[in-house]
Every structure is written in structure tokens, then in C-alpha cells.
Design a protein around this motif. Structure first.
Motif, PDB file in Angstrom:
ATOM      1  N   GLU A   6     109.059  36.586  10.471  1.00  0.00           N
ATOM      2  CA  GLU A   6     109.289  35.316  11.245  1.00  0.00           C
ATOM      3  C   GLU A   6     107.788  35.575  12.236  1.00  0.00           C
ATOM      4  OE1 GLU A   6     113.022  36.990   9.645  1.00  0.00           O
ATOM      5  OE2 GLU A   6     111.607  37.383  10.469  1.00  0.00           O
ATOM      6  N   TRP A  36     117.591  29.458   6.871  1.00  0.00           N
ATOM      7  CA  TRP A  36     117.291  30.570   8.412  1.00  0.00           C
ATOM      8  C   TRP A  36     118.626  30.598   8.644  1.00  0.00           C
ATOM      9  CZ3 TRP A  36     112.908  31.449  10.973  1.00  0.00           C
ATOM     10  CH2 TRP A  36     111.619  30.638  10.409  1.00  0.00           C
ATOM     11  N   ARG A  38     121.265  32.735  11.776  1.00  0.00           N
ATOM     12  CA  ARG A  38     120.685  33.462  13.330  1.00  0.00           C
ATOM     13  C   ARG A  38     122.630  33.785  13.739  1.00  0.00           C
ATOM     14  NH1 ARG A  38     121.283  27.685  17.267  1.00  0.00           N
ATOM     15  NH2 ARG A  38     123.059  27.617  17.246  1.00  0.00           N
ATOM     16  N   GLN A  39     121.725  34.993  14.623  1.00  0.00           N
ATOM     17  CA  GLN A  39     122.266  36.032  15.188  1.00  0.00           C
ATOM     18  C   GLN A  39     122.806  35.986  16.673  1.00  0.00           C
ATOM     19  OE1 GLN A  39     122.229  39.754  13.389  1.00  0.00           O
ATOM     20  NE2 GLN A  39     124.782  40.035  13.939  1.00  0.00           N
ATOM     21  N   ASP A  89     121.691  28.009  22.010  1.00  0.00           N
ATOM     22  CA  ASP A  89     121.088  28.818  20.479  1.00  0.00           C
ATOM     23  C   ASP A  89     120.158  29.864  20.842  1.00  0.00           C
ATOM     24  OD1 ASP A  89     120.205  25.281  21.508  1.00  0.00           O
ATOM     25  OD2 ASP A  89     121.327  25.768  19.654  1.00  0.00           O
ATOM     26  N   ALA A  91     119.369  33.614  19.857  1.00  0.00           N
ATOM     27  CA  ALA A  91     119.774  34.024  18.616  1.00  0.00           C
ATOM     28  C   ALA A  91     118.265  35.103  18.523  1.00  0.00           C
ATOM     29  CB  ALA A  91     120.765  33.238  17.645  1.00  0.00           C
ATOM     30  N   TYR A  93     116.580  34.848  14.696  1.00  0.00           N
ATOM     31  CA  TYR A  93     116.735  34.302  13.863  1.00  0.00           C
ATOM     32  C   TYR A  93     115.642  34.899  13.003  1.00  0.00           C
ATOM     33  CZ  TYR A  93     118.159  30.398  16.691  1.00  0.00           C
ATOM     34  OH  TYR A  93     118.887  29.018  17.691  1.00  0.00           O
ATOM     35  N   GLY A 111     113.823  38.910  11.319  1.00  0.00           N
ATOM     36  CA  GLY A 111     114.010  38.482  12.674  1.00  0.00           C
ATOM     37  C   GLY A 111     113.384  38.503  13.428  1.00  0.00           C
TER      38      GLY A 111
END
Lengths: 118, 108
Positions: A6, A36, A38-39, A89, A91, A93, A111
Motif C-alpha cells: 500500500e 480494501w 480497514r481497521q 476514517d 485507520a 488500510y 497495511g
């Protein structure tokens, strides 16, 4: 062995657009689904969307109005744009590959952390 | 949206013991589209099982999945030190694809 990496800015201002790219090595883009996820820090996983190598996509309805995903087979990369970002948003990713329609993401990037701040 | 609820939230076991992790769905999930992931701190999730019962490439036989409908289970027959991690179930048959909130497996 497939590797995914990424890339994108680690810091995005509120209301701006987050742009991430996933670079693929060791695999063709063709014949796979690209994902995709996310976390948020310390929290669980959220699916953002999938894109097939031919360009058809499926997005999480909760994010659909703000998402654009694209794939560039010639450059072996796929991308995510998320508009009008807020603090929610922020996170880690992940980009990932699905080896088949019946297989969930089975190869993942490490990530990239995105922070949303003025 | 299909909500996946995992239990327990945290489980403490010793190496060599058996671990049984549960995932309950708010509506039926096709067996074809239920998976389990393992995640260690600072790492990406790792696919363990897909299609409810099929181990992913390179996954040891001590990991096994079972279940149907709304109730699914991941069993680790004899825990190894490297198995202590967070485990997530995941359904990818109905959009939006969803994950459970995770079960933390910690060393007792």
C-alpha cells in the motif's frame, strides 16, 4: 509469491479525499478480485470494497457514496479514493487479493496507517 | 447487514489445550462464504479457513472449521505458542461483507 504494498499519504485533512494505491508484484492483476479492508486503531476489521480485474466493483453501502476504486492492469496496481474524510476514517488500510470468487482475501499487504487531522 | 457475533470475547488457555471459538450470524450464511482469520499485533490478517471447512494453503491441520446456517466454530485442537492471537470470522456472501468483532486468545 504475490506481494502487495500500500502507498499513500499518512495524513489527510478533514473533508479532503484520501487516495491509496496498492502495488502488486509476483502476480498478474488478471483473473483476481482486489480488496480494501480497514481497521481503526485497536478495533476490528471493516470491508471497504472489492474490484474485479475487469473493473466491476462492489462497495460497502455505508461508504459507497464516497468511494471510487479502480484497477490498472498494465501498471499492476489498484487504487482507492475515499472522499470527504472525517476522523472516523482514520485507520490502518489494507489491500488484499482474492484468488477466486469463493475465496476471501488470502494475500494481504502489511497495511498503511492513515490519520485524519487539520 | 449480516452481523457476526463472536464468543467469547477473550479466552485464556494454555499451550496444548483445545480452543473452541464461536461465531453466530444474525441471519443465515451460506457455508461457501464463511471464513476465519488470525491476526497478530502489527500484522495483517492471515486466512485460516474458508468455505466453513477448507483450510487455506499452509495452515496446520490443528485448525478446523465447522458449522452451518447461523452457527460456526473454529477449533484449534492443541494450542501452540504461536496460536495466541486475535481471531475473526468473516462472511463474504452477502454485501456488505462483514467481520465479527474478534476473539482474543491469550496465554493462561
Amino acid at each position: 509469491q504475490v506481494q502487495l504494498q500500500e502507498s499513500g499519504p499518512g495524513l489527510v485533512k478533514p473533508s479532503e479525499t484520501l487516495s491509496l494505491t496498492c502495488y502488486v508484484s509476483g502476480s498478474s492483476i488478471d483473473n483476481y478480485y482486489w480488496t480494501w479492508v480497514r481497521q481503526p486503531p485497536g478495533k476490528g476489521l471493516e470491508w471497504i470494497g472489492d474490484i474485479y480485474y475487469r473493473g466491476s466493483s462492489t462497495y460497502n453501502p455505508s461508504l459507497k457514496s464516497r468511494i471510487t476504486m479502480s484497477v490498472d492492469a498494465s501498471k499492476k496496481q489498484f487504487s482507492l479514493k475515499l472522499g470527504s474524510v472525517t476522523a472516523a476514517d482514520a485507520a490502518l488500510y489494507f489491500c488484499a487479493r482474492r484468488s477466486g470468487w469463493y475465496i476471501p482475501p488470502d494475500s494481504w499487504g502489511q497495511g498503511t496507517l492513515v490519520t485524519v487531522s487539520p | 447487514e449480516i452481523v457476526l457475533t463472536q464468543s467469547p470475547g477473550t479466552v485464556s488457555l494454555s499451550p496444548g489445550e483445545r480452543a473452541t471459538l464461536s461465531c453466530r450470524a444474525s441471519q443465515g450464511v451460506s457455508n461457501t462464504y464463511l471464513a476465519w482469520f488470525q491476526q497478530k499485533p502489527g500484522q495483517a490478517p492471515r486466512l485460516l479457513v474458508y468455505g466453513t471447512t477448507t483450510r487455506a494453503t499452509g495452515i496446520p491441520v490443528r485448525f478446523s472449521g465447522s458449522g452451518s446456517g447461523t452457527d460456526f466454530t473454529l477449533t484449534i485442537s492443541r494450542l501452540e505458542p504461536e496460536d495466541f492471537a486475535v481471531y475473526y470470522c468473516h462472511q463474504y456472501g452477502t454485501s456488505p461483507y462483514t467481520f465479527g468483532q474478534g476473539t482474543r486468545l491469550e496465554i493462561k
